[in-house]
Design a protein around this motif. Sequence first.
Motif, PDB file in Angstrom:
ATOM      1  N   MET A   1      -3.706 -22.407 -24.542  1.00  0.00           N
ATOM      2  CA  MET A   1      -3.877 -21.048 -24.014  1.00  0.00           C
ATOM      3  C   MET A   1      -2.614 -20.224 -24.290  1.00  0.00           C
ATOM      4  N   THR A   2      -2.780 -18.984 -24.641  1.00  0.00           N
ATOM      5  CA  THR A   2      -1.620 -18.146 -24.948  1.00  0.00           C
ATOM      6  C   THR A   2      -0.961 -17.689 -23.655  1.00  0.00           C
ATOM      7  N   ALA A   3       0.281 -17.211 -23.751  1.00  0.00           N
ATOM      8  CA  ALA A   3       0.991 -16.757 -22.549  1.00  0.00           C
ATOM      9  C   ALA A   3       0.245 -15.612 -21.837  1.00  0.00           C
ATOM     10  N   PRO A   4      -0.292 -14.603 -22.571  1.00  0.00           N
ATOM     11  CA  PRO A   4      -1.039 -13.556 -21.856  1.00  0.00           C
ATOM     12  C   PRO A   4      -2.260 -14.109 -21.116  1.00  0.00           C
ATOM     13  N   ALA A   5      -2.930 -15.119 -21.723  1.00  0.00           N
ATOM     14  CA  ALA A   5      -4.096 -15.723 -21.051  1.00  0.00           C
ATOM     15  C   ALA A   5      -3.660 -16.417 -19.770  1.00  0.00           C
ATOM     16  N   GLU A   6      -2.520 -17.096 -19.841  1.00  0.00           N
ATOM     17  CA  GLU A   6      -1.963 -17.770 -18.662  1.00  0.00           C
ATOM     18  C   GLU A   6      -1.663 -16.730 -17.581  1.00  0.00           C
ATOM     19  N   HIS A   7      -1.104 -15.594 -18.009  1.00  0.00           N
ATOM     20  CA  HIS A   7      -0.744 -14.514 -17.081  1.00  0.00           C
ATOM     21  C   HIS A   7      -2.000 -13.955 -16.404  1.00  0.00           C
ATOM     22  N   ARG A   8      -3.077 -13.799 -17.214  1.00  0.00           N
ATOM     23  CA  ARG A   8      -4.334 -13.247 -16.688  1.00  0.00           C
ATOM     24  C   ARG A   8      -4.923 -14.210 -15.642  1.00  0.00           C
TER      25      ARG A   8
ATOM     26  N   PRO B   1       0.353 -28.449 -22.040  1.00  0.00           N
ATOM     27  CA  PRO B   1       1.198 -28.720 -23.209  1.00  0.00           C
ATOM     28  C   PRO B   1       1.517 -27.445 -23.992  1.00  0.00           C
ATOM     29  N   THR B   2       2.684 -27.434 -24.633  1.00  0.00           N
ATOM     30  CA  THR B   2       3.018 -26.286 -25.489  1.00  0.00           C
ATOM     31  C   THR B   2       2.412 -26.458 -26.889  1.00  0.00           C
ATOM     32  N   ASN B   3       2.212 -27.691 -27.324  1.00  0.00           N
ATOM     33  CA  ASN B   3       1.617 -27.946 -28.637  1.00  0.00           C
ATOM     34  C   ASN B   3       0.153 -27.460 -28.643  1.00  0.00           C
ATOM     35  N   PRO B   4      -0.229 -26.593 -29.611  1.00  0.00           N
ATOM     36  CA  PRO B   4      -1.572 -25.991 -29.596  1.00  0.00           C
ATOM     37  C   PRO B   4      -2.708 -27.016 -29.619  1.00  0.00           C
ATOM     38  N   LEU B   5      -2.545 -28.097 -30.413  1.00  0.00           N
ATOM     39  CA  LEU B   5      -3.624 -29.096 -30.476  1.00  0.00           C
ATOM     40  C   LEU B   5      -3.765 -29.841 -29.149  1.00  0.00           C
ATOM     41  N   LEU B   6      -2.613 -30.231 -28.595  1.00  0.00           N
ATOM     42  CA  LEU B   6      -2.652 -30.941 -27.315  1.00  0.00           C
ATOM     43  C   LEU B   6      -3.167 -30.027 -26.202  1.00  0.00           C
ATOM     44  N   ARG B   7      -2.906 -28.721 -26.359  1.00  0.00           N
ATOM     45  CA  ARG B   7      -3.412 -27.745 -25.377  1.00  0.00           C
ATOM     46  C   ARG B   7      -4.941 -27.740 -25.377  1.00  0.00           C
TER      47      ARG B   7
ATOM     48  N   LEU C   1       2.657 -22.543 -12.056  1.00  0.00           N
ATOM     49  CA  LEU C   1       3.908 -23.274 -12.279  1.00  0.00           C
ATOM     50  C   LEU C   1       4.801 -22.520 -13.271  1.00  0.00           C
ATOM     51  N   PRO C   2       6.011 -22.119 -12.839  1.00  0.00           N
ATOM     52  CA  PRO C   2       6.906 -21.429 -13.778  1.00  0.00           C
ATOM     53  C   PRO C   2       7.315 -22.382 -14.909  1.00  0.00           C
ATOM     54  N   PRO C   3       7.819 -21.829 -16.033  1.00  0.00           N
ATOM     55  CA  PRO C   3       8.297 -22.704 -17.116  1.00  0.00           C
ATOM     56  C   PRO C   3       9.405 -23.627 -16.604  1.00  0.00           C
ATOM     57  N   PRO C   4       9.550 -24.828 -17.210  1.00  0.00           N
ATOM     58  CA  PRO C   4      10.512 -25.823 -16.722  1.00  0.00           C
ATOM     59  C   PRO C   4      11.926 -25.284 -16.568  1.00  0.00           C
ATOM     60  N   GLN C   5      12.358 -24.467 -17.527  1.00  0.00           N
ATOM     61  CA  GLN C   5      13.751 -23.997 -17.428  1.00  0.00           C
ATOM     62  C   GLN C   5      13.916 -23.035 -16.248  1.00  0.00           C
ATOM     63  N   VAL C   6      12.862 -22.281 -15.925  1.00  0.00           N
ATOM     64  CA  VAL C   6      12.921 -21.382 -14.759  1.00  0.00           C
ATOM     65  C   VAL C   6      13.039 -22.227 -13.482  1.00  0.00           C
TER      66      VAL C   6
ATOM     67  N   ALA D   1      20.188 -30.269 -13.117  1.00  0.00           N
ATOM     68  CA  ALA D   1      18.718 -30.189 -13.118  1.00  0.00           C
ATOM     69  C   ALA D   1      18.201 -30.555 -14.514  1.00  0.00           C
ATOM     70  N   ARG D   2      17.265 -31.474 -14.554  1.00  0.00           N
ATOM     71  CA  ARG D   2      16.695 -31.936 -15.836  1.00  0.00           C
ATOM     72  C   ARG D   2      15.181 -31.889 -15.771  1.00  0.00           C
ATOM     73  N   HIS D   3      14.552 -31.788 -16.924  1.00  0.00           N
ATOM     74  CA  HIS D   3      13.089 -31.841 -16.960  1.00  0.00           C
ATOM     75  C   HIS D   3      12.622 -32.464 -18.261  1.00  0.00           C
ATOM     76  N   HIS D   4      11.484 -33.138 -18.178  1.00  0.00           N
ATOM     77  CA  HIS D   4      10.831 -33.643 -19.382  1.00  0.00           C
ATOM     78  C   HIS D   4       9.347 -33.775 -19.079  1.00  0.00           C
ATOM     79  N   THR D   5       8.568 -34.020 -20.088  1.00  0.00           N
ATOM     80  CA  THR D   5       7.126 -34.122 -19.868  1.00  0.00           C
ATOM     81  C   THR D   5       6.614 -35.507 -20.270  1.00  0.00           C
ATOM     82  N   LEU D   6       5.441 -35.832 -19.740  1.00  0.00           N
ATOM     83  CA  LEU D   6       4.727 -37.066 -20.070  1.00  0.00           C
ATOM     84  C   LEU D   6       3.346 -36.671 -20.593  1.00  0.00           C
TER      85      LEU D   6
END
Length: 237
Positions: A1-8, A160-166, A201-206, A219-224
Amino acid sequence: MTAPAEHRLRAELPEGDEKRRSVETMFDRVAPNYDHMNRVISLGLDRGWRRHTLDELGLPGGSLVLDLACGTGDLAQELTDRGARAIGVDFSAGMLAASNVSTPLVRGDAARLPLRDAGFDGVVSGFALRNFVELTGVFSEVARVLRSGGRFAALDATVPTNPLLRIGNAIWFRGAVPLLGRLLAHDAAAYSYLPRSTAYLPPPQVLADALGEAGFVDARHHTLLGGSVLVLSATRA
Ligand SMILES: C[S@@+](CC[C@H](N)C(=O)[O-])C[C@H]1O[C@@H](n2cnc3c(N)ncnc32)[C@H](O)[C@@H]1O
């Protein structure tokens, strides 16, 4: 999903007091099926993600650890099994009533914890960050109840940020999960809210920056699971 779609999507979700009420009543409602549905939705993987999050906490046995927004208490029980002294807090009376763990769980709001300052060695939280109305207030409360050098670790569902995994994530969480919720828990509304609520959920760095502002360091973050599960950790300054 694109960022604007997430925002909507986020614009369509409740905020403030309305969010607080709807989250509490929804968890009261899904509580009897919650544990079973968790296993189904995560294909049994949630247990490993929880163990991984407790590894990130990295505290020795005997530590006093709060399971924040504990629900039915899976993380609290895992902590107890590892030799920690755990307690859980959740505001959903239904989730607490559906629990069958041996760890003490009490009713309370993460934004106003009924706990003294600097009393805990660690705080963990599972799949709850996106359900809080005001994350910065919750992070301040977590900082308040942790001793200096205490540890915080949280996990939550994300996209996920990767389009295929999304696409794979969307097929499962936005397609199959609401259907399974309707068939197995007779609650399509709750199980379509759960995947939509990742938009909160805000982006991890936020999140990491907000922890820094609340009084945490490192503060650290990673994904599974290809970016579908976020793990966040930090140390109380
Ligand atoms: C998805 S469930 C996660 C439960 C549990 N932590 C787990 O890992 O399975 C989210 C939980 O957050 C709780 N919750 C949401 N907002 C809360 C708040 N402000 N104070 C306390 N609990 C809250 C809900 O009642 C619910 O039990």
